[in-house]
Design a protein around this motif. Sequence first.
Motif, PDB file in Angstrom:
ATOM      1  N   VAL A 441      46.062  37.110  45.919  1.00  0.00           N
ATOM      2  CA  VAL A 441      45.293  37.164  47.171  1.00  0.00           C
ATOM      3  C   VAL A 441      44.026  38.003  47.039  1.00  0.00           C
ATOM      4  N   TYR A 442      43.900  38.756  45.952  1.00  0.00           N
ATOM      5  CA  TYR A 442      42.648  39.466  45.665  1.00  0.00           C
ATOM      6  C   TYR A 442      42.485  39.525  44.162  1.00  0.00           C
ATOM      7  N   GLU A 443      41.261  39.242  43.703  1.00  0.00           N
ATOM      8  CA  GLU A 443      40.992  39.230  42.262  1.00  0.00           C
ATOM      9  C   GLU A 443      39.607  39.788  41.979  1.00  0.00           C
ATOM     10  N   ARG A 448      41.100  42.077  35.776  1.00  0.00           N
ATOM     11  CA  ARG A 448      41.730  41.914  37.081  1.00  0.00           C
ATOM     12  C   ARG A 448      43.127  42.512  37.174  1.00  0.00           C
ATOM     13  N   ALA A 452      44.184  43.604  40.943  1.00  0.00           N
ATOM     14  CA  ALA A 452      44.505  42.373  41.668  1.00  0.00           C
ATOM     15  C   ALA A 452      45.711  42.600  42.584  1.00  0.00           C
ATOM     16  N   ARG A 453      45.778  41.815  43.661  1.00  0.00           N
ATOM     17  CA  ARG A 453      46.879  41.926  44.620  1.00  0.00           C
ATOM     18  C   ARG A 453      47.520  40.551  44.796  1.00  0.00           C
TER      19      ARG A 453
END
Length: 458
Positions: A441-443, A448, A452-453
């Motif tokens: 969902v996040y990069e 990353r 990252a998430r």
Amino acid sequence: MNRKYMAEPYKIKVVEPIAMSTQEERTAAIKRAGYNTFLLKSKEVYIDLLTDSGTSAMSDNQWAGMQIGDEAYAGSINFYHLEEAVRELYGFKYVVPTHQGRGAENILSKIAIKPGDYVPGNMYFTTTRAHQEMAGATFRDIIIDEAHDPQSEHPFKGNIDLNKLQALIDEVGAERIPYICLAVTVNLAGGQPVSMQNMREVKQLASKYGIKVMFDATRCIENAFFIKEREEGYQDKSIREIVKEMFSYADGATMSGKKDCLVNIGGFLALNDEELYQKATQLVVVYEGMPSYGGLAGRDMEAMARGMYESVDYYYIKHRVEQVRYLGERLIEAGVPIVKPIGGHAVFLDARAFLPHIPQDQFPAQMLAAKLYEISGVRSMERGIVSAGRNKEGQHHFPKLELVRLTIPRRVYTYAHMDVVADAVIELYKQRDSIPGLKMVYEPPVLRFFTARFEPLK
């Protein structure tokens, strides 16, 4: 089962309490962290196997050395102690201190690479490849095929394939290859060593074409131990003798002192070429600090110099490797799929085989690390598709190895801790069919895996 293992070749002088938590607390913590173990707070972790970088316990001798830190802006006596250690143990003429290994990678990339170059190596490492690519080079993996097979028992899976190296030279020309990046050991292959014979042959081929050989020397002591254990003709050699011969086949090396130099911060670039050294001293001022401190306090250089001498003690490195091996053998006995042979700094879980129902683009290794933390408080890290990042076209790199790294800090944990880790992994293996994949969902655009998430797929 009655297990025998080597007792620690040290005694404990200072202790640090570690946190205990409930599974409910850990479930909330890993969710807050976006299912990324890098984003957990250390106070939320019970046994921290995220990395062996900067997490070692220093000796009383190293701590004593820190009390004689010479914090002069130029010409610190501790720099000369570090320089002496590098020359005596590794054999290089010139030393440029850096705040850690990636500082050395950055400087080497900037002074040696020009846009359009190719840098061959025995499997990529994340920050190393990033620095090479930012300098305009293309990384080319020339490791032997066995390195990509987690079940191969090849004793030196870190070896360079000389045919692949020759093919690259024939394809692009030697003038477009500034150096060969030879890692000893190879982290992302599972902590696998390179044989002395392979180092010698790589140097011979490189010299034929005027190509330099630069070692990523981060875990060179572990590599030396495996040579002593596995390679004919080295059983009666000391670790110090083996290390000295290893570096005789290199023109330079980047070193993260946070691993085999047994310190919490520090690194260096070592070189034999005076012209490259002069270029490095110019850039270190821009990115790190003066050539005689390179982003480090004098006390940190002193601790690193003393740690280098401690690292070549046979009983230290034997215990270090055997503790890692103990954990791996417990998992193998329970049927848990891991990378074989067991490496020198970590046990690598084979997430493909552990979670075969999760496609690689649903990040099985990332989820496996998150679930291990959730059920046990043991923090590990992903070494698979997330770490591999994306290519120039924006597509995922799909590495053949999709791994979770259980990385053992040096002189920190006991065999009892290894039993706790083994029990947790074995229990998780029994629950493996119920583990889902993840979506990102996040990069961030570079490296990353640090930030990252993710969220679980339903």
